[in-house]
Design a protein around this motif. Structure first.
Motif, mmCIF file in Angstrom:
data_model
loop_
_atom_site.group_PDB
_atom_site.id
_atom_site.type_symbol
_atom_site.label_atom_id
_atom_site.label_comp_id
_atom_site.label_asym_id
_atom_site.label_seq_id
_atom_site.Cartn_x
_atom_site.Cartn_y
_atom_site.Cartn_z
ATOM 1 N N ASP A 211 41.464 -34.806 -52.624
ATOM 2 C CA ASP A 211 40.474 -34.012 -51.901
ATOM 3 C C ASP A 211 41.219 -33.090 -50.940
ATOM 4 N N GLN A 213 40.326 -31.427 -48.536
ATOM 5 C CA GLN A 213 39.876 -31.499 -47.150
ATOM 6 C C GLN A 213 40.575 -32.605 -46.369
ATOM 7 N N THR A 214 41.189 -33.554 -47.060
ATOM 8 C CA THR A 214 41.808 -34.701 -46.378
ATOM 9 C C THR A 214 43.336 -34.674 -46.454
ATOM 10 N N LYS A 298 47.859 -28.548 -52.709
ATOM 11 C CA LYS A 298 46.988 -27.841 -51.770
ATOM 12 C C LYS A 298 47.567 -26.497 -51.374
ATOM 13 N N GLN A 374 37.317 -23.796 -56.743
ATOM 14 C CA GLN A 374 36.129 -24.519 -56.302
ATOM 15 C C GLN A 374 35.310 -25.013 -57.503
ATOM 16 N N ARG A 377 37.057 -28.105 -59.009
ATOM 17 C CA ARG A 377 36.806 -29.353 -58.287
ATOM 18 C C ARG A 377 35.394 -29.886 -58.586
#
Length: 407
Positions: A211, A213-214, A298, A374, A377
């Motif tokens: 993820d 975001q993490t 990322k 996007q 994912r």
């Protein structure tokens, strides 16, 4: 489902490479259905330190160090007229563990992960046999030979493995492969395809772990002025080595004519000397093993997977898609991922100009590249979770029927 004996050619812990990720999740799914006994091999110190992880899941287990030298396995294979890859995993201690487990416990199902372990299923076993081949190994070795690599040895291995696959098809109640394409390939190569019941069971991805975001960014990639491309994988695995070398030779020189400081980051454990020698050439950086591949994904402007020889579903592709990165890949690397070209990833043939065009097209259009990431994912979350694989496995086991009489 009763008690299960799970046999895997590599210990399913830690789940840090393609085959171990799949076996890890399948083992966990089987444990939810009943007691499981595990027989497996370890090769490294990390592998052999996994006894506590096995003990936490398995009713009994055997983690056996595999230390037969490849040269000895090759000599035995020639004498016994067997495939080298089977001989390398032929171990008396594993035979003893299997016999002891079958003698002491009410084993209803033997679940075999990888064709190398099917040799441990006794002819006398009258229970259910499920074999997860993942992909068609015999075809892979034939492809190596066709590519001019160790032609005699790979032709021999492909021929003998095809014979073993025929035996497995007739012996197993169900043969699992990683995609519908692999099922079609496998059955097309059988002398008696009617004797086999073959089903596709895809791979999944843990989108909570992968993820963006993490995960923190990788600063070394952020410092680059021009595009940063990333290629990941086990870098002593021949298809990965060939893909990385192809990129270095056929894409990077022309890409650096467009972006003079573009970089290609080759990330993965055990890079062979043929790759480490290319470090610094045409913007190539060979990292070797890293603590965590996710920061590299990322921070990548683009992830590339130009596999020339590809079998099954590529975890490296799913991981990059889960990290919302645009991916440019060859048709083989896209096999088994029912995503749309141009929407979820970009497919290009293994031809320098075509691959370069897809890469520069995305690099030159950042909004489009971001939208593709996007969409990628969202696709893996919706369509390729391990939960969906587990449900499919449960259906397969439920439909496998009662154990049959052994041949």
């Amino acid at each position: 489902m009763g008690e299960t004996l799970f046999l895997a050619h590599r210990v399913p812990f830690p789940p840090d490479r393609g085959d171990k990720i799949r076996s890890h999740h399948l083992l966990r799914a089987l444990v939810k259905r009943g007691p499981v006994h595990v027989g497996t091999f370890g090769e490294t110190k990390t592998d052999l330190a996994q006894k506590s992880a096995l003990a936490a899941l398995a009713r009994t287990h055997a983690l056996i160090e595999r230390k037969k030298p490849l040269a000895l396995a090759g000599a035995e294979a020639v004498l016994k007229r067997k495939p080298v890859s089977l001989t390398a995993f032929d171990d008396a201690a594993m035979h003893r563990y299997v016999a002891k487990t079958l003698g002491n416990h009410r084993i209803e199902t033997i679940f075999v992960f990888s064709g190398q372990m099917a040799q441990y299923v006794p002819d006398s076993f009258t229970g259910r046999v499920i074999v997860d081949l993942c992909d068609v190994d015999s075809a892979k070795f034939e492809a190596y030979a066709d590519a001019g690599r160790r032609v005699w040895l790979n032709r021999r291995e492909g021929r003998l493995l095809a014979r073993e696959e025929e035996r497995i098809a007739a012996r197993a109640d169900r043969v699992l492969l990683i995609s519908g394409h692999e099922v079609e390939l496998f059955t097309s190569r059988l002398v008696d395809p009617g004797a086999a019941t073959c089903l596709a069971l895809g791979n999944g991805i843990d989108a909570q772990i992968f993820d963006p975001q993490t995960v923190a960014r990788q600063q070394d990639l952020d410092e680059g002025e021009d595009p940063q491309l990333v290629f990941t994988g086990q870098m002593d695995y021949a298809p990965n080595v060939a893909a990385a070398q192809w990129l270095i030779d056929n894409v990077m020189p022309d890409l650096r004519r467009v972006y003079s400081r573009a970089r290609l980051h080759v990330v993965g454990r055990a890079p062979v000397p043929a790759l480490t020698r290319r470090h610094g050439e045409n913007g190539v950086r060979v990292w070797g093993e890293v603590p965590d591949v996710r920061p590299f994904l990322k921070s990548a402007d683009l992830v590339v997977a130009p596999l020339l020889i590809a079998r099954g579903v590529q975890n490296k592709v799913l991981e990059a898609m889960a990290m919302a990165r645009p991916v440019v890949l060859t048709p083989g690397a896209a096999t088994g991922i029912e995503a749309r070209d141009g929407c979820h990833f970009a497919i290009a043939p293994a031809e320098g100009a075509a691959m370069l065009a897809r890469i520069t097209g995305l690099l030159g259009d950042p909004p489009r590249a971001e939208a593709m990431g996007q969409a990628a994912r969202k696709f893996v979350i919706d369509e390729m979770s391990w939960e969906s694989v587990e449900r499919a496995l449960s259906e397969i086991l439920a439909c496998a029927g009662a154990p049959h009489d052994a041949p």
